[in-house]
Design a protein around this motif. Structure first.
Motif, PDB file in Angstrom:
ATOM      1  N   ARG A 249       0.839  -1.211   0.000  1.00 29.65           N
ATOM      2  CA  ARG A 249       0.000   0.000   0.000  1.00 29.65           C
ATOM      3  C   ARG A 249       0.867   1.252   0.000  1.00 29.65           C
ATOM      4  N   SER A 250       2.159   1.038   0.085  1.00 31.76           N
ATOM      5  CA  SER A 250       3.070   2.180   0.122  1.00 31.76           C
ATOM      6  C   SER A 250       3.052   2.903  -1.217  1.00 31.76           C
ATOM      7  N   PRO A 251       2.809   4.223  -1.230  1.00 32.82           N
ATOM      8  CA  PRO A 251       2.801   4.965  -2.503  1.00 32.82           C
ATOM      9  C   PRO A 251       4.132   4.825  -3.249  1.00 32.82           C
ATOM     10  N   THR A 252       5.240   4.838  -2.515  1.00 26.27           N
ATOM     11  CA  THR A 252       6.549   4.675  -3.164  1.00 26.27           C
ATOM     12  C   THR A 252       6.622   3.336  -3.890  1.00 26.27           C
ATOM     13  N   ARG A 253       6.213   2.301  -3.199  1.00 23.69           N
ATOM     14  CA  ARG A 253       6.327   0.971  -3.784  1.00 23.69           C
ATOM     15  C   ARG A 253       5.330   0.755  -4.922  1.00 23.69           C
ATOM     16  N   LEU A 254       4.156   1.343  -4.780  1.00 17.29           N
ATOM     17  CA  LEU A 254       3.201   1.269  -5.893  1.00 17.29           C
ATOM     18  C   LEU A 254       3.752   1.985  -7.117  1.00 17.29           C
ATOM     19  N   LYS A 255       4.468   3.068  -6.871  1.00 17.80           N
ATOM     20  CA  LYS A 255       5.083   3.799  -7.979  1.00 17.80           C
ATOM     21  C   LYS A 255       6.115   2.917  -8.696  1.00 17.80           C
ATOM     22  N   ILE A 256       6.890   2.213  -7.901  1.00 16.92           N
ATOM     23  CA  ILE A 256       7.884   1.300  -8.483  1.00 16.92           C
ATOM     24  C   ILE A 256       7.190   0.231  -9.332  1.00 16.92           C
ATOM     25  N   ALA A 257       6.103  -0.305  -8.797  1.00 17.09           N
ATOM     26  CA  ALA A 257       5.375  -1.357  -9.506  1.00 17.09           C
ATOM     27  C   ALA A 257       4.801  -0.834 -10.824  1.00 17.09           C
ATOM     28  N   ARG A 258       4.269   0.393 -10.787  1.00 16.45           N
ATOM     29  CA  ARG A 258       3.714   0.973 -12.031  1.00 16.45           C
ATOM     30  C   ARG A 258       4.815   1.199 -13.057  1.00 16.45           C
ATOM     31  N   LEU A 259       5.959   1.623 -12.556  1.00 16.95           N
ATOM     32  CA  LEU A 259       7.102   1.857 -13.434  1.00 16.95           C
ATOM     33  C   LEU A 259       7.584   0.533 -14.051  1.00 16.95           C
ATOM     34  N   ALA A 260       7.578  -0.503 -13.227  1.00 19.50           N
ATOM     35  CA  ALA A 260       7.999  -1.820 -13.729  1.00 19.50           C
ATOM     36  C   ALA A 260       7.037  -2.297 -14.818  1.00 19.50           C
ATOM     37  N   ALA A 261       5.734  -2.100 -14.579  1.00 19.78           N
ATOM     38  CA  ALA A 261       4.742  -2.506 -15.584  1.00 19.78           C
ATOM     39  C   ALA A 261       4.921  -1.698 -16.864  1.00 19.78           C
ATOM     40  N   ALA A 262       5.221  -0.422 -16.705  1.00 16.31           N
ATOM     41  CA  ALA A 262       5.466   0.418 -17.890  1.00 16.31           C
ATOM     42  C   ALA A 262       6.719  -0.061 -18.631  1.00 16.31           C
ATOM     43  N   ALA A 263       7.718  -0.498 -17.866  1.00 18.85           N
ATOM     44  CA  ALA A 263       8.953  -1.013 -18.487  1.00 18.85           C
ATOM     45  C   ALA A 263       8.667  -2.282 -19.280  1.00 18.85           C
TER      46      ALA A 263
END
Lengths: 514, 514
Positions: A249-263
């Motif tokens: 639920r961490s916004p930082t970690r969700l950001k990482i996950a979204r970035l990974a999906a975009a990658a």
């Protein structure tokens, strides 16, 4: 001696001559596989014994021998403690423990180590047993950590000879056919023990749900099983799913996950027939979810996904986003139910999915994988075993095989955990070499391995925040004070095997701080 | 030397020292299983080759080597002829053929035997190849016939070393996972080849239906497979079911089947949890049907039934008369469809169901079995391999393991076939020893093995026509003239192995008639 990553490796530990790591695909095995002693169980012979003690006696288990276990109940396992307790009561000591993995529930082993019942451990040690062993001087020989495929390989190659394999079986029949996906307390696949059951001198199936012949699927087969013991309970399936198995639920970690999906989307691999591995851990789970959403949006149907199985992967299967789900372990109860009920959710063993000494494993068919790390370094080397304080707290799991196999291996990590930097000059322990890592995805940007200029170009074209790893590190370092660093002594606490049986690193005893 | 059945066995054939049969459970294996040479297929290596010829080259197949095949396409198989033809074209000769079984479709092998391309055969030879070999002087060494379990055992024990295993696969993926129950032309389970694929120096999967990774169930696994070849067709599934796979219409044979079903009912084994093996052959099929009717009438639910799978067994499963159907082969297309679609129709391999050198096999869990014979004798010995003219025309199949395992083994035979008596003083060839046969069921009555006085009593109490075997024989003999008998010479045409690898009998060349 130095290995290919310039890590210092002893030439010999006890009677074992160590082979240094020579690169991810640097070795070619020779010789033959191990071979089990012949045995026949004849018509009318029965296998069911009344107790663990009876099985210990029947198998001829003695001091100095090696006993093995699977970890499918994870932190809910009862069997390891039960068997070792029984050995202690029966005066058996100097054991080598060969579990696939230990968890906090196995903390009672610490007393057995102190008393000499357990003298050696080869297997993952998640939590307190690892912390205890990290203090040094506890075991008669360094612990040996192996990946899922590496452990399978080691048994097949004869590197580890198991005297007695104990197999916790949520359902079994009196002839020793057993499975983990059925029964009163299913724990998911138990095929991690399949290699133990086929190569051990003696194999004991321990079940809390004895059913009429024949129990199937035959994860463990009658033809491999010497004895069957029925006990009240073998484990608590409620403890299979741990805290790391919830989406972050961490916004930082969700950001990482979204970035990974975009990658993944930008990588060029996301097209019909796409395949991926979605591991556990909060960021990986979120990435799995977001990649599924990208697939749905783009109308893509993948060929297969691999677990450890989770509710999220089952959902992706049920939504028709992949044709097949391959799983060797289950991380939650939804995955277990799906393995039992969905014909397209297929049970695989670690030999199938990960063995280096085979004619090819499933991870070599992967397009993408999202993996975690405790540390990464500027050479893209990854540590999942130790923390930067030198404590050995985690196993390898399938990290090595998935990273080595996937065309796109993303390490998804925050740059800081608390006040500790995750990107370091040189990882405390190398679990997985940088040569098989394609990019590090952080909340401060994506660093692409220089070996993958093609990927770098794609990411840049897609407008992703690509940055040199050193820049990301420098930015994170500015936000925190340099942490105290452990000073390591000579004593080797543990050997970290690469999946081919070579030594990629050692873990040494911490003797001070600087 | 003489074996336990007083059959004359050579001490040595070529470089093989023969072990004489010592009773159904007379031997205990020693030593270790065989072990495959280590090999790794690394990331990015591909396995798909363009042709059988390319596979022969890639595997290094040379004159004098051993090649293996499964028989799941039965009389519809194309692969054996294709591979041997290719070997002949490529100048490879002196081959040892190690099929599970040959059928009339393999008659072209006769020319290859004449020309020296095929020098030895170890495997069942149903029909013309068997007849040809029976003439004597054709092969460089006697043929060796093994049961399903015996063949598996021989490979695991290292008695037979396979150089190249060729596996006809109705569906496969490019990495070598393969199955027989899917595809354009499914043939039923191909797990007969699983032991070949795991122990051969090289394994080649040949498919006419290459599908995206991953193809499952993994009857043959990627980790075992060196090469994959795609061809137009591998076999004709329309030829799987042969004439022997229809229920008999002969009133005599139907009478035998009804009597056998009545014997099962009277035996005391027919109760909840009942298990049975229903083989092929007109009488066995009818018996299966009638036993199912008895179960239904009595409201009994059995634990499991075993095939070869047939429409009749599938029907018994679908009607809920057994919980599980276990099958290692399919004898018709209904059985194949059911293996694919019914979760309770479980695919097993011959090691699981029949291997003597294992910790127990499925046939040891059987209550009842109905088997055929070409001849039976007054010691209850059974012949399924030769006819009374000495011709070697049939394989062993699972006859030995089922008879050895089932609590009630019934041989269902007419007393006469044409003008030839089926009950003889001494069978031409012993396939299965009388010690594991419980009763002979004929249209003239049931003869119970004197070892089973308990069964005799039950049958008598149930009013069944129990008679001494000698009486039944005498009655039949009075209806026909004594047939001419072959005179056998010294040349051994074939060795008949008992399932433990000992020699239960030999087949010798016919040199005259008396």
């Amino acid at each position: 001696m130095k290995n290919a990553l310039d890590r210092d490796i002893p030439e010999q530990i006890g009677d074992r001559t160590l082979r240094p790591f020579q690169g991810a695909f640097g070795t070619t095995p020779t010789g033959r596989k191990a071979a089990r002693p012949q045995k026949t169980v004849k018509l009318g012979e029965t296998k069911v014994l009344k107790s663990i003690e009876a099985a210990i006696e029947a198998t001829g288990l003695e001091s100095g021998m090696t006993i093995s276990f699977h970890h499918s109940f994870r932190n809910g396992d009862y069997l390891v403690n039960t068997v070792v307790d029984a050995c202690a009561r029966m005066g058996i000591n100097d054991l080598r423990l060969f579990p696939t993995a230990l968890f906090p529930v196995h903390a009672p082993l610490i007393e057995h180590i102190k008393s000499g019942v357990v003298a050696r451990i080869e297997g993952s040690m998640n939590g307190p047993v690892g912390a205890f062993v990290s203090q040094g001087g506890k075991l008669k020989a360094p612990a040996v950590l192996r990946s899922h495929g590496g452990r399978w390989r080691a048994v097949e190659a004869g590197d580890v000879h198991i005297n007695v394999a104990f197999v916790a079986a949520p359902q079994a029949d009196p002839y020793g056919n057993a499975t983990g996906i059925k029964g009163r307390t299913p724990c998911g696949p138990i095929a991690f023990s399949a290699v133990d059951a086929q190569y051990a001198d003696k194999t004991v199936v321990v079940t809390n749900d004895l059913q009429p012949y024949p129990v199937y699927p035959f994860e463990i087969q009658q033809g491999w099983t010497d004895y069957v013991v029925v006990v009240d309970e073998i484990g608590d399936p409620g403890s299979i799913a741990s805290g790391t198995l919830k989406i972050t639920r961490s916004p930082t970690r969700l950001k990482i996950a979204r970035l990974a999906a975009a990658a993944v989307k930008a990588s060029g691999y996301l097209k019909d027939g796409f395949s991926f591995q979605g591991g556990a851990g909060g960021i990986s789970l979120a990435t799995t979810k977001f990649v599924g959403e990208e697939m749905e949006k783009a109308g893509i149907v993948g060929s297969f996904a691999m677990g450890g199985g989770t509710r999220l992967l089952v959902d992706i299967l049920h939504r028709g986003l992949v044709h097949v789900l391959l799983d060797g372990q289950a991380f939650d109860l939804d995955a277990i139910a799906s393995l039992r009920d969905d014909e397209t959710h297929v049970l695989i063993d670690p030999g199938h999915y990960a063995n280096y000494d085979s004619r090819g494993c499933s991870t070599y068919m992967l397009d993408a994988a999202f993996l975690g790390a405790t540390e990464v370094d500027l050479d893209f080397n990854v540590n999942v075993n130790t923390h930067s304080d030198g404590q050995l707290l985690h196993g390898i799991g399938g990290h090595q095989e998935v990273a080595a196999g996937a065309k796109l291996t993303l390490i998804t990590v925050p740059t800081l955990r608390g006040r500790l930097p995750v990107i370091v000059d040189r990882v405390t322990t190398v679990t997985t070499p940088g040569e098989v890592i394609d990019a590090i995805v952080t909340e401060r940007g994506i660093a692409v391995n220089p070996r993958r200029q093609d990927l770098n170009d794609r990411f840049v074209r897609a407008g992703l925040p690509v940055r040199p790893l050193a820049d990301i590190k420098a930015e994170a370092d500015r936000l925190t004070r340099p942490p105290r660093k452990p000073v390591f002594g000579d004593e080797v606490i543990a050997l970290i095997e690469w999946r081919d049986g070579t030594i990629i690193d050692t873990v040494r005893k911490v003797v001070g701080w600087k």
